[in-house]
Design a protein around this motif. Sequence first.
Motif, PDB file in Angstrom:
ATOM      1  N   GLY A  69     -17.078-107.092 -61.940  1.00  0.00           N
ATOM      2  CA  GLY A  69     -15.640-107.135 -61.665  1.00  0.00           C
ATOM      3  C   GLY A  69     -14.785-107.363 -62.901  1.00  0.00           C
ATOM      4  N   ASP A  70     -13.714-108.126 -62.708  1.00  0.00           N
ATOM      5  CA  ASP A  70     -12.777-108.383 -63.813  1.00  0.00           C
ATOM      6  C   ASP A  70     -13.418-109.221 -64.914  1.00  0.00           C
ATOM      7  N   HIS A  71     -14.377-110.042 -64.530  1.00  0.00           N
ATOM      8  CA  HIS A  71     -15.082-110.847 -65.530  1.00  0.00           C
ATOM      9  C   HIS A  71     -15.834-109.929 -66.492  1.00  0.00           C
ATOM     10  N   GLN A  72     -16.523-108.960 -65.932  1.00  0.00           N
ATOM     11  CA  GLN A  72     -17.241-107.991 -66.770  1.00  0.00           C
ATOM     12  C   GLN A  72     -16.259-107.229 -67.668  1.00  0.00           C
ATOM     13  N   LEU A 102     -16.360-107.285 -71.798  1.00  0.00           N
ATOM     14  CA  LEU A 102     -16.613-106.034 -72.529  1.00  0.00           C
ATOM     15  C   LEU A 102     -15.446-105.703 -73.461  1.00  0.00           C
ATOM     16  N   ALA A 103     -14.234-105.921 -72.967  1.00  0.00           N
ATOM     17  CA  ALA A 103     -13.060-105.654 -73.815  1.00  0.00           C
ATOM     18  C   ALA A 103     -13.026-106.631 -74.985  1.00  0.00           C
ATOM     19  N   PHE A 140      -3.355-108.759 -67.568  1.00  0.00           N
ATOM     20  CA  PHE A 140      -3.933-109.979 -68.157  1.00  0.00           C
ATOM     21  C   PHE A 140      -5.065-109.612 -69.119  1.00  0.00           C
ATOM     22  N   ILE A 141      -5.939-108.712 -68.676  1.00  0.00           N
ATOM     23  CA  ILE A 141      -7.070-108.308 -69.522  1.00  0.00           C
ATOM     24  C   ILE A 141      -6.561-107.650 -70.805  1.00  0.00           C
ATOM     25  N   PHE A 158     -13.770-115.063 -64.285  1.00  0.00           N
ATOM     26  CA  PHE A 158     -12.636-114.356 -64.890  1.00  0.00           C
ATOM     27  C   PHE A 158     -11.600-115.382 -65.361  1.00  0.00           C
ATOM     28  N   GLU A 159     -11.357-116.369 -64.519  1.00  0.00           N
ATOM     29  CA  GLU A 159     -10.440-117.457 -64.880  1.00  0.00           C
ATOM     30  C   GLU A 159     -10.971-118.223 -66.095  1.00  0.00           C
TER      31      GLU A 159
END
Length: 315
Positions: free
Chosen positions: A143-146, A150-151, A190-191, A229-230
């Motif tokens: 998800g957003d954590h991944q 990666l970014a 956010f990312i 993610f947080e």
Amino acid sequence: MASLTLPPAPPNPRQDAIDLHKAFKGFGCDSTTVSNILSHRDSMQRGYIQQEYKTMYSEELSHRISSELSGNHKKALSLWILDPAGRDATVLKEALSAESLDLKAATDIICSRTPSQLQIMKQTYYAKFGTYLEHDISQQASGDHQKILLAYVGIPRYEGPEVDPTIVTHDAKDLYKAGEKKLGTDEKTFIRIFTERSWAHMAAVASAYRHMYDRSLQKVVKNETSGNFEVALLTILRCAENPAKYFAKVLRKSMKGLGTDDKTLVRVVVTRTEIDMQYIKAEYYKKYKKPLADAIHSETSGGYRTFLLSLVGSH
């Protein structure tokens, strides 16, 4: 500022190797001598000692440490003798392995490192394990954590202190629109901002956000996101504002409550000793009114305690 104390005269790596070999010989290992030597040598000196040891005794010092020591003392020393990038790569590999998965530790390492540290560490990771860090992140995170991990390892960020106030204001507005202003959260924004901007810039964004919306950006992150993610967003933000304060908090958490999270304690002490441990100690004392060395002393014992305290130093 490092907390490592070195001998006044540069030690001879060959003599160190001989002394270490003596300490390993015979029945039982003289772990005090091993710790005393290695905890007062910097990264380069430790590298030379390992070369000398291998040349003289045809075995890796790391293997000998592994077979002679045990428990947390072994773990701490085994990590300590590695160079910084090798150490981060080793901790990450373990944290991203299915059998010892620890996404929080992986997030802590990745999101608290500078772009140049990440660059070297990625190369070391591949050289050491024959697999790309990005591949292992993709396998284990989701998800957003991944996406943010990666970014963060993939985007080269500026490391200097200069910021552009116009972009800072723009980013603060975008984060407001992506979070507090709307129903739900636009994680993409956010990312993008958290992974493309420098630490100096992010610290300025946090300050601008508070000024413009009378809210702490950290609180916004806590309200708008969750899980790992947080954790990633908060780690980036806290390291942008004050890395020493961030690590003081991580250390406190590792020793608070019932039992000690030795993995985290070892990781932070060993990885920060040659970088900013003096600042971390100052932040720790400021926030918790207790010297870090005292906290470590009461949570550890034996050779393990002695070794960590040698790295941290008492003052």
